[in-house]
Design a protein around this motif. Structure first.
Motif, PDB file in Angstrom:
ATOM      1  N   SER A  10      -3.012  -0.264  -6.531  1.00  0.00           N
ATOM      2  CA  SER A  10      -3.780  -1.337  -5.907  1.00  0.00           C
ATOM      3  C   SER A  10      -4.663  -0.791  -4.789  1.00  0.00           C
ATOM      4  O   SER A  10      -4.168  -0.265  -3.792  1.00  0.00           O
ATOM      5  N   ALA A  11      -5.962  -0.911  -4.976  1.00  0.00           N
ATOM      6  CA  ALA A  11      -6.894  -0.485  -3.926  1.00  0.00           C
ATOM      7  C   ALA A  11      -6.768  -1.383  -2.694  1.00  0.00           C
ATOM      8  O   ALA A  11      -6.949  -0.918  -1.564  1.00  0.00           O
ATOM      9  N   HIS A  12      -6.447  -2.665  -2.914  1.00  0.00           N
ATOM     10  CA  HIS A  12      -6.255  -3.566  -1.779  1.00  0.00           C
ATOM     11  C   HIS A  12      -5.057  -3.117  -0.940  1.00  0.00           C
ATOM     12  O   HIS A  12      -5.130  -3.088   0.286  1.00  0.00           O
ATOM     13  N   ALA A  13      -3.961  -2.769  -1.590  1.00  0.00           N
ATOM     14  CA  ALA A  13      -2.778  -2.297  -0.857  1.00  0.00           C
ATOM     15  C   ALA A  13      -3.088  -0.988  -0.141  1.00  0.00           C
ATOM     16  O   ALA A  13      -2.647  -0.776   0.997  1.00  0.00           O
ATOM     17  N   ALA A  14      -3.834  -0.111  -0.790  1.00  0.00           N
ATOM     18  CA  ALA A  14      -4.195   1.169  -0.174  1.00  0.00           C
ATOM     19  C   ALA A  14      -5.033   0.940   1.072  1.00  0.00           C
ATOM     20  O   ALA A  14      -4.789   1.550   2.125  1.00  0.00           O
ATOM     21  N   THR A  15      -6.004   0.067   0.974  1.00  0.00           N
ATOM     22  CA  THR A  15      -6.879  -0.216   2.109  1.00  0.00           C
ATOM     23  C   THR A  15      -6.099  -0.849   3.260  1.00  0.00           C
ATOM     24  O   THR A  15      -6.265  -0.461   4.421  1.00  0.00           O
ATOM     25  N   ALA A  16      -5.230  -1.800   2.930  1.00  0.00           N
ATOM     26  CA  ALA A  16      -4.429  -2.454   3.966  1.00  0.00           C
ATOM     27  C   ALA A  16      -3.537  -1.443   4.682  1.00  0.00           C
ATOM     28  O   ALA A  16      -3.447  -1.449   5.917  1.00  0.00           O
ATOM     29  N   ALA A  17      -2.885  -0.565   3.931  1.00  0.00           N
ATOM     30  CA  ALA A  17      -2.001   0.432   4.536  1.00  0.00           C
ATOM     31  C   ALA A  17      -2.803   1.440   5.367  1.00  0.00           C
ATOM     32  O   ALA A  17      -2.384   1.816   6.465  1.00  0.00           O
ATOM     33  N   LEU A  18      -3.949   1.857   4.852  1.00  0.00           N
ATOM     34  CA  LEU A  18      -4.812   2.785   5.588  1.00  0.00           C
ATOM     35  C   LEU A  18      -5.219   2.186   6.929  1.00  0.00           C
ATOM     36  O   LEU A  18      -5.053   2.811   7.983  1.00  0.00           O
ATOM     37  N   LEU A  23      -4.870   1.574  12.808  1.00  0.00           N
ATOM     38  CA  LEU A  23      -4.774   0.649  13.935  1.00  0.00           C
ATOM     39  C   LEU A  23      -3.486   0.848  14.719  1.00  0.00           C
ATOM     40  O   LEU A  23      -3.483   0.734  15.949  1.00  0.00           O
ATOM     41  N   LYS A  24      -2.401   1.169  14.039  1.00  0.00           N
ATOM     42  CA  LYS A  24      -1.140   1.438  14.732  1.00  0.00           C
ATOM     43  C   LYS A  24      -1.259   2.671  15.622  1.00  0.00           C
ATOM     44  O   LYS A  24      -0.640   2.736  16.680  1.00  0.00           O
ATOM     45  N   ALA A  25      -2.061   3.642  15.204  1.00  0.00           N
ATOM     46  CA  ALA A  25      -2.284   4.823  16.037  1.00  0.00           C
ATOM     47  C   ALA A  25      -3.031   4.449  17.314  1.00  0.00           C
ATOM     48  O   ALA A  25      -2.810   5.046  18.368  1.00  0.00           O
ATOM     49  N   ALA A  26      -3.891   3.449  17.228  1.00  0.00           N
ATOM     50  CA  ALA A  26      -4.679   3.016  18.386  1.00  0.00           C
ATOM     51  C   ALA A  26      -3.944   1.985  19.234  1.00  0.00           C
ATOM     52  O   ALA A  26      -4.083   1.962  20.458  1.00  0.00           O
ATOM     53  N   VAL A  27      -3.180   1.127  18.574  1.00  0.00           N
ATOM     54  CA  VAL A  27      -2.507   0.022  19.256  1.00  0.00           C
ATOM     55  C   VAL A  27      -1.048  -0.032  18.779  1.00  0.00           C
ATOM     56  O   VAL A  27      -0.663  -0.942  18.041  1.00  0.00           O
ATOM     57  N   SER A  31       2.306  -2.669  16.074  1.00  0.00           N
ATOM     58  CA  SER A  31       2.808  -2.139  14.799  1.00  0.00           C
ATOM     59  C   SER A  31       3.493  -3.184  13.937  1.00  0.00           C
ATOM     60  O   SER A  31       3.221  -3.282  12.737  1.00  0.00           O
ATOM     61  N   ASP A  32       4.404  -3.953  14.520  1.00  0.00           N
ATOM     62  CA  ASP A  32       5.134  -4.946  13.725  1.00  0.00           C
ATOM     63  C   ASP A  32       4.199  -5.975  13.108  1.00  0.00           C
ATOM     64  O   ASP A  32       4.316  -6.297  11.926  1.00  0.00           O
ATOM     65  N   LYS A  33       3.256  -6.470  13.885  1.00  0.00           N
ATOM     66  CA  LYS A  33       2.316  -7.469  13.363  1.00  0.00           C
ATOM     67  C   LYS A  33       1.414  -6.877  12.280  1.00  0.00           C
ATOM     68  O   LYS A  33       1.111  -7.536  11.288  1.00  0.00           O
ATOM     69  N   LEU A  34       1.000  -5.640  12.463  1.00  0.00           N
ATOM     70  CA  LEU A  34       0.159  -4.988  11.458  1.00  0.00           C
ATOM     71  C   LEU A  34       0.934  -4.794  10.158  1.00  0.00           C
ATOM     72  O   LEU A  34       0.395  -5.030   9.068  1.00  0.00           O
ATOM     73  N   GLU A  35       2.190  -4.396  10.259  1.00  0.00           N
ATOM     74  CA  GLU A  35       3.011  -4.229   9.052  1.00  0.00           C
ATOM     75  C   GLU A  35       3.268  -5.565   8.364  1.00  0.00           C
ATOM     76  O   GLU A  35       3.287  -5.640   7.137  1.00  0.00           O
ATOM     77  N   GLU A  36       3.458  -6.619   9.136  1.00  0.00           N
ATOM     78  CA  GLU A  36       3.607  -7.955   8.553  1.00  0.00           C
ATOM     79  C   GLU A  36       2.363  -8.321   7.753  1.00  0.00           C
ATOM     80  O   GLU A  36       2.456  -8.905   6.669  1.00  0.00           O
ATOM     81  N   ARG A  37       1.210  -7.982   8.283  1.00  0.00           N
ATOM     82  CA  ARG A  37      -0.054  -8.304   7.600  1.00  0.00           C
ATOM     83  C   ARG A  37      -0.196  -7.510   6.308  1.00  0.00           C
ATOM     84  O   ARG A  37      -0.659  -8.042   5.291  1.00  0.00           O
ATOM     85  N   GLY A  63      -2.688   4.790   0.661  1.00  0.00           N
ATOM     86  CA  GLY A  63      -3.336   4.443   1.930  1.00  0.00           C
ATOM     87  C   GLY A  63      -2.718   5.151   3.114  1.00  0.00           C
ATOM     88  O   GLY A  63      -3.422   5.656   3.989  1.00  0.00           O
ATOM     89  N   ARG A  64      -1.394   5.219   3.144  1.00  0.00           N
ATOM     90  CA  ARG A  64      -0.717   5.889   4.261  1.00  0.00           C
ATOM     91  C   ARG A  64      -0.956   7.399   4.234  1.00  0.00           C
ATOM     92  O   ARG A  64      -1.094   8.030   5.285  1.00  0.00           O
ATOM     93  N   ALA A  65      -1.016   7.971   3.032  1.00  0.00           N
ATOM     94  CA  ALA A  65      -1.296   9.415   2.919  1.00  0.00           C
ATOM     95  C   ALA A  65      -2.706   9.735   3.397  1.00  0.00           C
ATOM     96  O   ALA A  65      -2.925  10.742   4.085  1.00  0.00           O
ATOM     97  N   VAL A  66      -3.662   8.883   3.051  1.00  0.00           N
ATOM     98  CA  VAL A  66      -5.041   9.095   3.512  1.00  0.00           C
ATOM     99  C   VAL A  66      -5.109   8.975   5.033  1.00  0.00           C
ATOM    100  O   VAL A  66      -5.753   9.796   5.701  1.00  0.00           O
ATOM    101  N   ALA A  67      -4.436   7.978   5.595  1.00  0.00           N
ATOM    102  CA  ALA A  67      -4.431   7.820   7.053  1.00  0.00           C
ATOM    103  C   ALA A  67      -3.836   9.049   7.726  1.00  0.00           C
ATOM    104  O   ALA A  67      -4.382   9.551   8.719  1.00  0.00           O
TER     105      ALA A  67
END
Length: 94
Positions: A10-18, A23-27, A31-37, A63-67
């Motif tokens: 899923s490209a959508h899942a990849a993009t969301a995880a990326l 964003l978790k690295a910046a904020v 993290s919890d809210k971003l993972e919920e999303r 997505g996580r590997a690319v990030a």
């Protein structure tokens, strides 16, 4: 029903995880809210019948590997770090 066309990964899942990882690295305090999303976004793809659960798992891993690779790249990290204050401001975090 089986998704039409190619659904794996899923490209959508990849993009969301990326985006979530970046964003978790910046904020990190978000993290919890971003993972919920990420989870909610993936679930919406299942509900709509666009993906199988395995599509979402694979996309998430991509997505996580690319990030991780981006954040490990020196040139990317320098530019990314320059944007962190703006990202934090956009999220209303000091």
């Amino acid at each position: 029903a089986r998704p039409e066309g190619t659904s794996f990964p899923s490209a959508h899942a990849a993009t969301a995880a990326l985006y979530a990882e970046l964003l978790k690295a910046a904020v990190p305090e978000m993290s919890d809210k971003l993972e919920e999303r990420v989870k909610s976004y993936g679930e919406s793809r299942l509900v709509c019948g666009f993906h199988f659960p395995s599509d979402l798992v694979a996309g998430d891993k991509v997505g996580r590997a690319v990030a991780k690779a981006l954040l490990a790249d020196r040139a990317f990290k320098v530019r990314f770090d320059e944007t962190v204050p703006e990202i934090r401001t956009a999220f209303g975090v000091k």
